[in-house]
Design a protein around this motif. Sequence first.
Motif, PDB file in Angstrom:
ATOM      1  N   LYS A  28       0.835  -1.193   0.000  1.00 52.65           N
ATOM      2  CA  LYS A  28       0.000   0.000   0.000  1.00 52.65           C
ATOM      3  C   LYS A  28       0.874   1.248   0.000  1.00 52.65           C
ATOM      4  N   GLU A  29       0.450   2.203  -0.801  1.00 56.63           N
ATOM      5  CA  GLU A  29       1.146   3.479  -0.812  1.00 56.63           C
ATOM      6  C   GLU A  29       0.763   4.232   0.450  1.00 56.63           C
ATOM      7  N   LYS A  30       1.640   5.127   0.851  1.00 55.29           N
ATOM      8  CA  LYS A  30       1.306   5.875   2.056  1.00 55.29           C
ATOM      9  C   LYS A  30       0.061   6.714   1.769  1.00 55.29           C
ATOM     10  N   PRO A  31      -0.845   6.776   2.723  1.00 53.80           N
ATOM     11  CA  PRO A  31      -2.087   7.515   2.474  1.00 53.80           C
ATOM     12  C   PRO A  31      -1.813   9.002   2.267  1.00 53.80           C
ATOM     13  N   MET A  32      -2.537   9.554   1.308  1.00 49.03           N
ATOM     14  CA  MET A  32      -2.358  10.971   1.019  1.00 49.03           C
ATOM     15  C   MET A  32      -3.063  11.799   2.084  1.00 49.03           C
ATOM     16  N   LYS A  33      -2.424  12.863   2.452  1.00 53.77           N
ATOM     17  CA  LYS A  33      -3.001  13.757   3.449  1.00 53.77           C
ATOM     18  C   LYS A  33      -4.137  14.520   2.768  1.00 53.77           C
ATOM     19  N   LEU A  34      -5.314  14.526   3.390  1.00 52.82           N
ATOM     20  CA  LEU A  34      -6.468  15.177   2.767  1.00 52.82           C
ATOM     21  C   LEU A  34      -6.771  16.546   3.364  1.00 52.82           C
ATOM     22  N   HIS A  35      -6.309  16.783   4.575  1.00 52.69           N
ATOM     23  CA  HIS A  35      -6.590  18.064   5.233  1.00 52.69           C
ATOM     24  C   HIS A  35      -5.302  18.863   5.315  1.00 52.69           C
ATOM     25  N   TYR A  36      -5.187  19.892   4.504  1.00 46.53           N
ATOM     26  CA  TYR A  36      -4.007  20.725   4.456  1.00 46.53           C
ATOM     27  C   TYR A  36      -4.330  22.069   5.095  1.00 46.53           C
TER      28      TYR A  36
ATOM     29  N   THR B 100      -6.001  26.101 -17.107  1.00 48.59           N
ATOM     30  CA  THR B 100      -5.112  24.936 -17.183  1.00 48.59           C
ATOM     31  C   THR B 100      -4.881  24.373 -15.790  1.00 48.59           C
ATOM     32  N   VAL B 101      -4.714  25.259 -14.815  1.00 50.43           N
ATOM     33  CA  VAL B 101      -4.524  24.820 -13.428  1.00 50.43           C
ATOM     34  C   VAL B 101      -5.764  24.073 -12.949  1.00 50.43           C
ATOM     35  N   GLU B 102      -6.950  24.616 -13.221  1.00 51.29           N
ATOM     36  CA  GLU B 102      -8.199  23.974 -12.818  1.00 51.29           C
ATOM     37  C   GLU B 102      -8.339  22.588 -13.467  1.00 51.29           C
TER      38      GLU B 102
ATOM     39  N   ASN C 109      -6.085  15.222 -12.090  1.00 48.96           N
ATOM     40  CA  ASN C 109      -5.240  14.469 -11.164  1.00 48.96           C
ATOM     41  C   ASN C 109      -5.902  14.247  -9.809  1.00 48.96           C
ATOM     42  N   SER C 110      -7.150  14.622  -9.674  1.00 55.16           N
ATOM     43  CA  SER C 110      -7.919  14.452  -8.432  1.00 55.16           C
ATOM     44  C   SER C 110      -7.175  15.029  -7.221  1.00 55.16           C
ATOM     45  N   ILE C 111      -6.688  16.212  -7.382  1.00 59.61           N
ATOM     46  CA  ILE C 111      -5.992  16.889  -6.283  1.00 59.61           C
ATOM     47  C   ILE C 111      -7.047  17.489  -5.362  1.00 59.61           C
ATOM     48  N   PRO C 112      -6.922  17.256  -4.045  1.00 63.63           N
ATOM     49  CA  PRO C 112      -7.921  17.825  -3.140  1.00 63.63           C
ATOM     50  C   PRO C 112      -7.808  19.348  -3.128  1.00 63.63           C
ATOM     51  N   LYS C 113      -8.950  19.990  -3.118  1.00 64.03           N
ATOM     52  CA  LYS C 113      -8.940  21.456  -3.065  1.00 64.03           C
ATOM     53  C   LYS C 113      -9.877  21.911  -1.967  1.00 64.03           C
ATOM     54  N   ARG C 114      -9.617  23.115  -1.508  1.00 66.96           N
ATOM     55  CA  ARG C 114     -10.388  23.652  -0.380  1.00 66.96           C
ATOM     56  C   ARG C 114     -10.710  25.107  -0.696  1.00 66.96           C
ATOM     57  N   GLN C 115     -11.969  25.449  -0.578  1.00 69.46           N
ATOM     58  CA  GLN C 115     -12.367  26.811  -0.883  1.00 69.46           C
ATOM     59  C   GLN C 115     -12.618  27.560   0.414  1.00 69.46           C
ATOM     60  N   VAL C 116     -11.950  28.699   0.541  1.00 71.19           N
ATOM     61  CA  VAL C 116     -12.155  29.588   1.684  1.00 71.19           C
ATOM     62  C   VAL C 116     -12.483  30.946   1.106  1.00 71.19           C
ATOM     63  N   GLY C 117     -13.733  31.361   1.243  1.00 71.90           N
ATOM     64  CA  GLY C 117     -14.173  32.618   0.652  1.00 71.90           C
ATOM     65  C   GLY C 117     -14.118  32.521  -0.855  1.00 71.90           C
ATOM     66  N   ASN C 118     -13.419  33.482  -1.482  1.00 67.86           N
ATOM     67  CA  ASN C 118     -13.301  33.492  -2.941  1.00 67.86           C
ATOM     68  C   ASN C 118     -12.090  32.726  -3.445  1.00 67.86           C
ATOM     69  N   TYR C 119     -11.254  32.217  -2.540  1.00 70.41           N
ATOM     70  CA  TYR C 119     -10.005  31.568  -2.929  1.00 70.41           C
ATOM     71  C   TYR C 119     -10.118  30.049  -2.855  1.00 70.41           C
ATOM     72  N   VAL C 120      -9.519  29.393  -3.868  1.00 73.82           N
ATOM     73  CA  VAL C 120      -9.444  27.942  -3.894  1.00 73.82           C
ATOM     74  C   VAL C 120      -8.000  27.564  -3.599  1.00 73.82           C
ATOM     75  N   TYR C 121      -7.799  26.773  -2.530  1.00 73.71           N
ATOM     76  CA  TYR C 121      -6.460  26.379  -2.118  1.00 73.71           C
ATOM     77  C   TYR C 121      -6.195  24.926  -2.505  1.00 73.71           C
ATOM     78  N   VAL C 122      -4.965  24.666  -3.009  1.00 73.07           N
ATOM     79  CA  VAL C 122      -4.534  23.314  -3.366  1.00 73.07           C
ATOM     80  C   VAL C 122      -3.184  23.066  -2.716  1.00 73.07           C
ATOM     81  N   PRO C 123      -2.879  21.818  -2.334  1.00 74.60           N
ATOM     82  CA  PRO C 123      -1.629  21.521  -1.623  1.00 74.60           C
ATOM     83  C   PRO C 123      -0.385  21.778  -2.481  1.00 74.60           C
ATOM     84  N   LYS C 124       0.605  22.452  -1.854  1.00 70.93           N
ATOM     85  CA  LYS C 124       1.844  22.815  -2.555  1.00 70.93           C
ATOM     86  C   LYS C 124       2.591  21.580  -3.050  1.00 70.93           C
TER      87      LYS C 124
END
Length: 189
Positions: free
Chosen positions: A127-135, A156-158, A164-179
């Motif tokens: 098993k691959e190490k589990p991906m962190k979902l809460h950044y 293109t970023v979107e 790639n099914s990258i988890p994203k998190r929306q706070v207000g008007n900004y969409v955050y994705v893990p670095k």
Amino acid sequence: MGFSQLKIPKICEQCGKPFEAKTVVTRFCGSACANKSGKEKKRQQKEAEKKQTILEQSAEKIAQMQTRPYISITEATILFGISKNTIHRLIKAGKVPAFNLGERLTRVSRKHLEEMFTAVEIPEEPKEKPMKLHYEIDECYTVTEVSVKYGVSPSTVENTIRRNSIPKRQVGNYVYVPKEQIDKIFAGK
């Protein structure tokens, strides 16, 4: 005792139509649906009892089949859960020894069938190490920051995030994705 003036909107468990119930425990829109449900429940109970009696009656026959070295094709289909056509194909290919003792009296080797249809253990993949979902926000880029840093358009970023099914998190008007995940993807391009 007084009557309640409550009118609780519910959906009938039998017919699926909406109705207004006068009590919290009401399950059906009327007596007809309640009767149908009761009859269906009795029918299901009878079927379950019938299946249990058939299983009890055939348990002795199955035990006898498991002790014999040669069994009929019908018995093989019951024991191993395979079709008659499959057994005939195996006999024709010579993979299972069979003896024809007369018309409709073909017997096959139970031992050979057991060897063919035993469970094969498939080794588990590491098993691959589990991906962190809460950044945290300090561990993330905004979509605009990614497009500026790597010189690509926000669309293109979107698309890359979605593909790639990258988890994203929306706070207000900004969409955050893990670095770390964005850097892996865009550094390779």
